[in-house]
Design a protein around this motif. Structure first.
Motif, PDB file in Angstrom:
ATOM      1  N   ALA A 123       0.837  -1.204   0.000  1.00 46.21           N
ATOM      2  CA  ALA A 123       0.000   0.000   0.000  1.00 46.21           C
ATOM      3  C   ALA A 123       0.871   1.252   0.000  1.00 46.21           C
ATOM      4  O   ALA A 123       1.951   1.280   0.589  1.00 46.21           O
ATOM      5  CB  ALA A 123      -0.921  -0.001   1.213  1.00 46.21           C
ATOM      6  N   SER A 124       0.392   2.283  -0.678  1.00 42.55           N
ATOM      7  CA  SER A 124       1.122   3.547  -0.767  1.00 42.55           C
ATOM      8  C   SER A 124       0.652   4.495   0.337  1.00 42.55           C
ATOM      9  O   SER A 124      -0.534   4.835   0.410  1.00 42.55           O
ATOM     10  CB  SER A 124       0.894   4.175  -2.142  1.00 42.55           C
ATOM     11  N   ASN A 125       1.573   4.900   1.193  1.00 40.66           N
ATOM     12  CA  ASN A 125       1.243   5.791   2.315  1.00 40.66           C
ATOM     13  C   ASN A 125       1.350   7.260   1.902  1.00 40.66           C
ATOM     14  O   ASN A 125       2.149   7.609   1.047  1.00 40.66           O
ATOM     15  CB  ASN A 125       2.188   5.519   3.494  1.00 40.66           C
ATOM     16  N   PRO A 126       0.560   8.124   2.557  1.00 37.98           N
ATOM     17  CA  PRO A 126      -0.492   7.797   3.528  1.00 37.98           C
ATOM     18  C   PRO A 126      -1.745   7.294   2.827  1.00 37.98           C
ATOM     19  O   PRO A 126      -2.041   7.697   1.702  1.00 37.98           O
ATOM     20  CB  PRO A 126      -0.748   9.129   4.230  1.00 37.98           C
ATOM     21  N   SER A 128      -5.699   6.886   2.072  1.00 34.13           N
ATOM     22  CA  SER A 128      -6.831   7.807   2.079  1.00 34.13           C
ATOM     23  C   SER A 128      -7.945   7.226   2.941  1.00 34.13           C
ATOM     24  O   SER A 128      -8.239   6.036   2.885  1.00 34.13           O
ATOM     25  CB  SER A 128      -7.332   8.025   0.651  1.00 34.13           C
ATOM     26  N   THR A 129      -8.575   8.060   3.763  1.00 29.98           N
ATOM     27  CA  THR A 129      -9.701   7.643   4.596  1.00 29.98           C
ATOM     28  C   THR A 129     -10.926   8.473   4.227  1.00 29.98           C
ATOM     29  O   THR A 129     -10.832   9.450   3.490  1.00 29.98           O
ATOM     30  CB  THR A 129      -9.395   7.838   6.092  1.00 29.98           C
ATOM     31  N   GLN A 130     -12.058   8.093   4.777  1.00 35.53           N
ATOM     32  CA  GLN A 130     -13.288   8.846   4.518  1.00 35.53           C
ATOM     33  C   GLN A 130     -13.329  10.150   5.292  1.00 35.53           C
ATOM     34  O   GLN A 130     -14.203  10.986   5.051  1.00 35.53           O
ATOM     35  CB  GLN A 130     -14.514   7.993   4.860  1.00 35.53           C
ATOM     36  N   ALA A 131     -12.387  10.362   6.203  1.00 27.64           N
ATOM     37  CA  ALA A 131     -12.403  11.581   7.021  1.00 27.64           C
ATOM     38  C   ALA A 131     -11.961  12.806   6.243  1.00 27.64           C
ATOM     39  O   ALA A 131     -12.389  13.926   6.522  1.00 27.64           O
ATOM     40  CB  ALA A 131     -11.530  11.402   8.251  1.00 27.64           C
ATOM     41  N   GLY A 132     -11.065  12.629   5.272  1.00 31.50           N
ATOM     42  CA  GLY A 132     -10.578  13.791   4.541  1.00 31.50           C
ATOM     43  C   GLY A 132      -9.306  13.471   3.801  1.00 31.50           C
ATOM     44  O   GLY A 132      -8.838  12.327   3.779  1.00 31.50           O
ATOM     45  N   ASN A 133      -8.759  14.500   3.213  1.00 34.36           N
ATOM     46  CA  ASN A 133      -7.559  14.349   2.399  1.00 34.36           C
ATOM     47  C   ASN A 133      -6.352  14.069   3.288  1.00 34.36           C
ATOM     48  O   ASN A 133      -6.066  14.816   4.213  1.00 34.36           O
ATOM     49  CB  ASN A 133      -7.336  15.629   1.584  1.00 34.36           C
ATOM     50  N   SER A 134      -5.657  12.980   3.005  1.00 31.35           N
ATOM     51  CA  SER A 134      -4.489  12.630   3.805  1.00 31.35           C
ATOM     52  C   SER A 134      -3.257  13.418   3.386  1.00 31.35           C
ATOM     53  O   SER A 134      -2.272  13.482   4.109  1.00 31.35           O
ATOM     54  CB  SER A 134      -4.197  11.131   3.676  1.00 31.35           C
ATOM     55  N   GLY A 135      -3.318  14.051   2.203  1.00 33.80           N
ATOM     56  CA  GLY A 135      -2.141  14.748   1.702  1.00 33.80           C
ATOM     57  C   GLY A 135      -1.875  16.083   2.357  1.00 33.80           C
ATOM     58  O   GLY A 135      -0.777  16.623   2.271  1.00 33.80           O
ATOM     59  N   ASP A 136      -2.885  16.659   3.029  1.00 34.05           N
ATOM     60  CA  ASP A 136      -2.692  17.966   3.642  1.00 34.05           C
ATOM     61  C   ASP A 136      -2.166  17.885   5.068  1.00 34.05           C
ATOM     62  O   ASP A 136      -2.053  18.892   5.757  1.00 34.05           O
ATOM     63  CB  ASP A 136      -4.008  18.761   3.631  1.00 34.05           C
ATOM     64  N   GLY A 137      -1.853  16.666   5.516  1.00 34.94           N
ATOM     65  CA  GLY A 137      -1.297  16.510   6.849  1.00 34.94           C
ATOM     66  C   GLY A 137      -2.306  16.495   7.967  1.00 34.94           C
ATOM     67  O   GLY A 137      -1.944  16.375   9.133  1.00 34.94           O
ATOM     68  N   GLN A 138      -3.604  16.585   7.636  1.00 32.67           N
ATOM     69  CA  GLN A 138      -4.624  16.614   8.676  1.00 32.67           C
ATOM     70  C   GLN A 138      -5.098  15.210   9.066  1.00 32.67           C
ATOM     71  O   GLN A 138      -5.383  14.946  10.217  1.00 32.67           O
ATOM     72  CB  GLN A 138      -5.829  17.436   8.184  1.00 32.67           C
ATOM     73  N   TYR A 139      -5.182  14.316   8.082  1.00 29.11           N
ATOM     74  CA  TYR A 139      -5.679  12.969   8.345  1.00 29.11           C
ATOM     75  C   TYR A 139      -4.733  11.916   7.763  1.00 29.11           C
ATOM     76  O   TYR A 139      -5.154  11.050   6.999  1.00 29.11           O
ATOM     77  CB  TYR A 139      -7.086  12.796   7.753  1.00 29.11           C
ATOM     78  N   PRO A 140      -3.455  11.970   8.108  1.00 28.64           N
ATOM     79  CA  PRO A 140      -2.527  10.959   7.572  1.00 28.64           C
ATOM     80  C   PRO A 140      -2.684   9.626   8.300  1.00 28.64           C
ATOM     81  O   PRO A 140      -2.733   9.568   9.517  1.00 28.64           O
ATOM     82  CB  PRO A 140      -1.158  11.584   7.846  1.00 28.64           C
ATOM     83  N   LEU A 141      -2.785   8.561   7.523  1.00 30.95           N
ATOM     84  CA  LEU A 141      -2.871   7.215   8.078  1.00 30.95           C
ATOM     85  C   LEU A 141      -1.835   6.367   7.351  1.00 30.95           C
ATOM     86  O   LEU A 141      -1.951   6.122   6.153  1.00 30.95           O
ATOM     87  CB  LEU A 141      -4.271   6.632   7.877  1.00 30.95           C
ATOM     88  N   ASN A 142      -0.801   5.969   8.075  1.00 25.51           N
ATOM     89  CA  ASN A 142       0.296   5.223   7.469  1.00 25.51           C
ATOM     90  C   ASN A 142       0.313   3.792   7.992  1.00 25.51           C
ATOM     91  O   ASN A 142       0.162   3.562   9.198  1.00 25.51           O
ATOM     92  CB  ASN A 142       1.633   5.906   7.771  1.00 25.51           C
ATOM     93  N   VAL A 143       0.496   2.861   7.078  1.00 32.37           N
ATOM     94  CA  VAL A 143       0.489   1.446   7.422  1.00 32.37           C
ATOM     95  C   VAL A 143       1.829   0.821   7.040  1.00 32.37           C
ATOM     96  O   VAL A 143       2.334   1.036   5.933  1.00 32.37           O
ATOM     97  CB  VAL A 143      -0.650   0.707   6.700  1.00 32.37           C
ATOM     98  N   THR A 144       2.408   0.088   7.974  1.00 29.09           N
ATOM     99  CA  THR A 144       3.637  -0.664   7.708  1.00 29.09           C
ATOM    100  C   THR A 144       3.409  -2.107   8.141  1.00 29.09           C
ATOM    101  O   THR A 144       2.536  -2.403   8.963  1.00 29.09           O
ATOM    102  CB  THR A 144       4.834  -0.077   8.468  1.00 29.09           C
ATOM    103  N   THR A 145       4.184  -3.008   7.576  1.00 31.02           N
ATOM    104  CA  THR A 145       4.046  -4.417   7.911  1.00 31.02           C
ATOM    105  C   THR A 145       5.384  -4.983   8.353  1.00 31.02           C
ATOM    106  O   THR A 145       6.447  -4.536   7.913  1.00 31.02           O
ATOM    107  CB  THR A 145       3.528  -5.224   6.710  1.00 31.02           C
TER     108      THR A 145
END
Length: 247
Positions: A123-126, A128-145
């Protein structure tokens, strides 16, 4: 003759009875049609998600999710915090949020695409969630394994996917051990940098406007009488002596 007539009447009744039995058996053997996907029922069946269900219902996000699942081909991924995860929040955390912020908090746990555990590896971080744009730094969600473990970071908390609750071709629900708090709602604003302190100005004799090295000379070039009491007395005596000579 009467016996033959009775048999003629009995045979249609017997055939009708046997047909009803066969129909009932066919109905009993047919599998019950599966109902539409319902996120609330999924969580209720899994247990330990009472708080999440309450927030989903309060924000009507449960209806939105069910509508999306049953009226479109768009897949969804839901990160589901347990009741213990909500209990570990600082006291009063949820009460400080208004209805719109509670909706954004729940939407931050929902990805508008279906992810299997293996797909998180690429998956490419961050995300995207339904809360808002992850690119503006407000709703970043990063996943690592790491091996089979999936880790999530929001910039506020770090969480881990503990279990797969539900998975089909359209919906994946994963249990997480922390409530995913977004920066937009829980991030601490950066403290302003302190203003640089002004260095004390050292006054040197050479800085005197008169250019004199005498510390008794002030900025206007006039001799300071405060620092020369002897000189003052001498001047006074000189003036008095001049007056006496004139008399």
């Amino acid at each position: 003759m009467a016996k033959q007539h009775s048999l003629t009447l009995f045979l249609p009744l017997l055939l009708f009875f046997l047909h009803c039995i066969s129909f009932a058996q066919a109905q009993a053997q047919a599998p019950a049609p599966s109902g539409p996907t319902n996120i609330t029922k999924v969580l209720e069946k899994a247990g330990q998600f009472t708080t999440l269900i309450k927030i989903l219902k309060a924000t009507q996000q449960d209806d939105r999710l069910n509508s999306q699942l049953n009226n479109s081909n768009q897949g969804l991924t839901v990160f589901a915090p347990t009741d213990n995860a909500f209990a570990n929040l600082k006291s009063g955390t949820l009460n400080t949020l208004n209805s719109q912020q509670q909706l954004q908090l729940i939407q931050f746990h929902i990805l508008p695409a279906l992810y299997t555990l293996s797909q998180f590896q690429t998956a490419s971080n961050p995300l995207s969630t339904q809360a808002g744009n992850s690119g503006d730094g407000q709703y970043p969600l990063n996943v690592t394994t790491s091996g089979n473990q999936v880790n999530i970071t929001t910039g506020v908390v770090n969480a881990t996917v503990a279990n797969t609750i539900y998975s089909d071709s359209q919906l994946a629900v994963y249990q997480v051990d922390q409530v995913l708090l977004p920066l937009a709602l829980f991030g601490s604003p950066a403290a302003p940098a302190p203003a640089p302190s002004k260095p004390e100005k050292s006054v040197r004799a050479a800085d005197s406007p008169s250019g004199s090295s005498d510390p008794s000379v002030d900025s206007s070039g006039v001799m300071s009488l405060k620092n020369k009491p002897v000189a003052v007395i001498t001047i006074i005596y000189a003036v008095m002596a001049a007056i006496c000579l004139l008399i």
